[in-house]
Design a protein around this motif. Structure first.
Motif, short mmCIF file in Angstrom:
data_model
loop_
_atom_site.label_atom_id
_atom_site.label_comp_id
_atom_site.label_asym_id
_atom_site.label_seq_id
_atom_site.Cartn_x
_atom_site.Cartn_y
_atom_site.Cartn_z
N CYS A 75 0.85 -1.19 0.00
CA CYS A 75 0.00 0.00 0.00
C CYS A 75 0.88 1.24 0.00
O CYS A 75 1.81 1.35 0.80
N PRO A 76 0.62 2.19 -0.90
CA PRO A 76 1.49 3.37 -0.97
C PRO A 76 1.37 4.26 0.27
O PRO A 76 2.23 5.12 0.49
N HIS A 77 0.32 4.06 1.07
CA HIS A 77 0.17 4.89 2.26
C HIS A 77 1.27 4.58 3.27
O HIS A 77 2.20 5.36 3.45
N GLY A 79 2.65 1.18 3.48
CA GLY A 79 3.39 -0.03 3.11
C GLY A 79 2.81 -1.35 3.56
O GLY A 79 3.45 -2.39 3.43
N VAL A 80 1.60 -1.33 4.09
CA VAL A 80 0.99 -2.61 4.50
C VAL A 80 0.69 -3.44 3.25
O VAL A 80 0.22 -2.91 2.24
N PRO A 81 0.98 -4.76 3.27
CA PRO A 81 0.70 -5.59 2.09
C PRO A 81 -0.79 -5.61 1.76
O PRO A 81 -1.63 -5.85 2.64
N LEU A 82 -1.10 -5.37 0.50
CA LEU A 82 -2.51 -5.38 0.08
C LEU A 82 -3.10 -6.78 0.15
O LEU A 82 -4.31 -6.95 0.15
N SER A 83 -2.23 -7.78 0.23
CA SER A 83 -2.72 -9.16 0.34
C SER A 83 -3.49 -9.38 1.65
O SER A 83 -4.20 -10.36 1.80
N MET A 84 -3.36 -8.44 2.61
CA MET A 84 -4.15 -8.51 3.84
C MET A 84 -5.56 -7.99 3.64
O MET A 84 -6.42 -8.11 4.52
N GLY A 109 -4.57 -0.28 -10.70
CA GLY A 109 -3.86 0.05 -9.46
C GLY A 109 -4.15 1.43 -8.92
O GLY A 109 -3.57 1.85 -7.91
N LEU A 110 -5.06 2.19 -9.56
CA LEU A 110 -5.33 3.55 -9.11
C LEU A 110 -6.11 3.55 -7.80
O LEU A 110 -7.01 2.74 -7.60
N CYS A 111 -5.77 4.49 -6.92
CA CYS A 111 -6.51 4.64 -5.67
C CYS A 111 -7.86 5.29 -5.98
O CYS A 111 -7.92 6.42 -6.48
N VAL A 112 -8.95 4.58 -5.69
CA VAL A 112 -10.28 5.08 -6.05
C VAL A 112 -11.11 5.48 -4.82
O VAL A 112 -12.20 6.03 -4.95
N ALA A 113 -10.60 5.17 -3.64
CA ALA A 113 -11.27 5.63 -2.41
C ALA A 113 -10.28 5.53 -1.26
O ALA A 113 -9.34 4.73 -1.30
N ARG A 128 -1.15 5.52 -7.12
CA ARG A 128 -1.48 4.19 -7.64
C ARG A 128 -0.38 3.20 -7.28
O ARG A 128 0.76 3.59 -7.00
N VAL A 129 -0.75 1.93 -7.28
CA VAL A 129 0.26 0.86 -7.17
C VAL A 129 0.45 0.28 -8.57
O VAL A 129 -0.43 0.42 -9.42
N SER A 130 1.61 -0.34 -8.79
CA SER A 130 1.85 -0.94 -10.10
C SER A 130 0.86 -2.06 -10.33
O SER A 130 0.51 -2.79 -9.40
#
Ligand code: FES
Ligand code: FE2
Length: 377
Positions: A75-77, A79-84, A109-113, A128-130
């Motif tokens: 997560c770009p915020h 760094g928590v893994p998005l897999s969680m 990968g765009l942040c939408v909310a 966004r994330v890659s």
């Protein structure tokens, strides 16, 4: 598959290392970019996202309404893994981070909310994330690791595998050792007759003491080798004859040699293995500098009832004899070699012998043809 020349490399050859004939290969600790790789087994991706490290990059695979996606698993915020995370907006293709609820579109990968900053959050659309191109085919999720438009999937993955009559038996394991040691072991022409003598698969096989005249054979898509006649027993000066137990009546020499070829970005095709009628593939997908994902794929072209017969034979026999026991002997050697190359300067210290001309041909081939070297940056 159409035979097309591989694109030439896109990276500069390091000027300080011109004397090294395969410097780009030596730099490719984490493999080569701009290729399609098998990422994971389809059946292992269900509701829960799955984290996988490929070529040193952290990815998360997500299945949303049946379709697969791959994003950077960070997560770009904070760094928590998005897999969680999970999908919080049913009917959308999104994933929401477990920590503060930043929500990303799976397709780009765009942040939408950002849930906890309210619907008006100004971060939306700004980060966004890659995201990675993905194809789900033949029980595998394939992913393109690179930074340009991916080449057509069908041109890159062998037609043996994509053929509609191809039935696959697949085993995926995480193995210790740099991917190049595994790839070179796959192509290595001389070890099989010695290392694999006591494998269960070859209980009835009489191995030669040595092969003669091993020479590389380079095509525009792969590196293989040709060989002269095999010699069943040799007289070794001052030592004597080897092997001494040549007369085991239940063992017979192989009638037709297998044909092996190693392809960029690091997969081997062996025809046949482990038994006539089955073509074997193995991918060595770098995970990090000292581990790789080992994808073994047995391919049989057949339909209907014979497809089930093959699946049964694969799960009863060939998986255990070929993928587990026989190739497990290689895994052990790769693991044992790794400290030499990773910690003790093995690339500069190794002393190669005559049959290794095939390996050096592969290294030069990669140096000249690989699209781009992966780096930690
Ligand atoms: Fe992901 Fe805060 S770390 S939302
Ligand atoms: Fe082997």
């Amino acid at each position: 598959m159409t035979q097309q020349p591989l694109p030439t490399g896109t990276e500069e050859i390091s000027p300080t290392r011109k004397s090294n004939p395969w410097s780009r290969y030596e730099e490719a600790v984490l493999g080569f970019r701009n290729y399609w790789y098998p990422g994971m087994l389809s059946r292992h991706l269900r509701r829960k996202p799955v984290a996988v490290q490929l070529l040193g990059e952290k990815l998360v695979f997500v299945r949303s309404q049946g379709k697969c996606y791959a994003l950077e698993n960070r997560c770009p915020h904070r760094g928590v893994p998005l897999s969680m995370g999970t999908c919080e907006f049913p009917g959308t293709h999104t994933i929401t981070c477990r920590y503060h609820g930043w929500t990303f579109d799976l397709s780009d990968g765009l942040c939408v909310a950002a849930i906890t900053d309210g619907p008006e959050s100004s971060i939306v659309g700004k980060v966004r994330v890659s995201s990675y191109p993905v194809e789900e085919r033949k029980g595998l999720i394939w992913v393109f690791i690179g930074d340009r438009q991916p080449p057509p999937f069908e041109e890159e993955v062998p037609e043996d595998i994509l053929d509609e009559k191809a039935v696959l038996g697949i085993r995926v394991t995480q193995r210790i050792g740099n991917w190049r040691l595994a790839a070179e072991n796959g192509l290595d022409a001389s070890h099989a007759a010695y290392l694999h003598r006591n494998a269960w698969l070859t209980v009835f096989r009489r191995f030669p003491a040595y092969k003669t005249n091993i020479l590389p054979e380079i095509s525009n898509r792969s590196v293989g080798y040709t060989q002269g006649p095999s010699v069943l027993a040799g007289d070794y000066p001052a030592l004597g004859r080897w092997p001494q137990n040549e007369q085991q009546w239940w063992k017979n020499p192989r009638k037709r040699p297998t044909v092996s070829a190693l392809h960029l970005p690091g997969f081997l095709r062996v025809d046949p293995f482990p038994t006539p009628g089955i073509v074997h593939f193995e991918w060595y997908v770098p995970s990090d500098e000292r581990h790789h994902h080992y994808f073994q794929i047995s391919v049989k072209k057949t339909t209907a009832l014979n497809a089930w017969r093959f699946r049964l034979a694969y799960w009863l026999w060939w998986r255990w004899l070929g993928h587990v026991d026989f190739n497990g002997q290689d895994a052990e050697m790769v693991q044992l070699m790794d400290p030499f190359y990773s910690e003790e300067g093995g690339w500069g210290r190794e002393r190669l012998f005559r049959p290794d001309v095939v390996l050096t041909a592969w290294r030069k081939y990669c140096h000249e043809n690989a699209r781009a070297v992966q780096s930690r940056e």
